[in-house]
Scaffold this motif. Structure first.
Motif, PDB file in Angstrom:
ATOM      1  N   PHE A  50       5.572  17.846   6.038  1.00  0.00           N
ATOM      2  CA  PHE A  50       6.681  17.989   6.984  1.00  0.00           C
ATOM      3  C   PHE A  50       7.830  18.797   6.390  1.00  0.00           C
ATOM      4  N   LYS A  51       8.134  18.579   5.105  1.00  0.00           N
ATOM      5  CA  LYS A  51       9.190  19.344   4.452  1.00  0.00           C
ATOM      6  C   LYS A  51       8.862  20.834   4.474  1.00  0.00           C
ATOM      7  N   LEU A  53       6.866  22.391   6.606  1.00  0.00           N
ATOM      8  CA  LEU A  53       6.923  22.882   7.980  1.00  0.00           C
ATOM      9  C   LEU A  53       8.363  23.080   8.446  1.00  0.00           C
ATOM     10  N   ILE A  54       9.249  22.164   8.064  1.00  0.00           N
ATOM     11  CA  ILE A  54      10.658  22.285   8.444  1.00  0.00           C
ATOM     12  C   ILE A  54      11.280  23.540   7.834  1.00  0.00           C
ATOM     13  N   LYS A  55      10.892  23.858   6.591  1.00  0.00           N
ATOM     14  CA  LYS A  55      11.398  25.066   5.932  1.00  0.00           C
ATOM     15  C   LYS A  55      10.699  26.328   6.425  1.00  0.00           C
ATOM     16  N   ARG A  56       9.762  26.162   7.354  1.00  0.00           N
ATOM     17  CA  ARG A  56       8.993  27.264   7.922  1.00  0.00           C
ATOM     18  C   ARG A  56       8.212  28.035   6.865  1.00  0.00           C
TER      19      ARG A  56
END
Length: 84
Positions: A50-51, A53-56
């Motif tokens: 998730f980290k 993905l959040i940072k793209r």
């Protein structure tokens, strides 16, 4: 690595002995306990995903192998750090 398994087994035996001495049953049937452990592992591994993905940042096979292969396969990370 074998030392880690031995310590884990010994801790389980001690917990079982305490249950027997106190004349109580295990708090959860074995399958429920194993499912709980599986859930813990899934949750632990979802956080880095998730980290990322959040940072793209891309989630690809190279990242997966670097992040998880040593955790899944019990082999040390490529940096040479030992966890046990």
């Amino acid at each position: 690595m074998l030392k880690t398994y031995a310590v884990s087994l010994a801790a389980g035996v001690v917990a079982g002995l305490i249950y027997a001495v106190l004349d109580v049953t295990s708090p959860a049937p074995p399958i429920i306990a194993l499912l709980g452990l599986l859930g813990m592992q899934i949750g632990e591994h979802l956080i880095p995903l998730f980290k990322r993905l959040i940072k793209r940042q891309p989630v690809n096979l190279h990242w997966f192998r670097h992040e998880y292969s040593h955790k899944i396969g019990d082999t040390p990370p490529s940096s040479g750090d030992k966890t046990s």
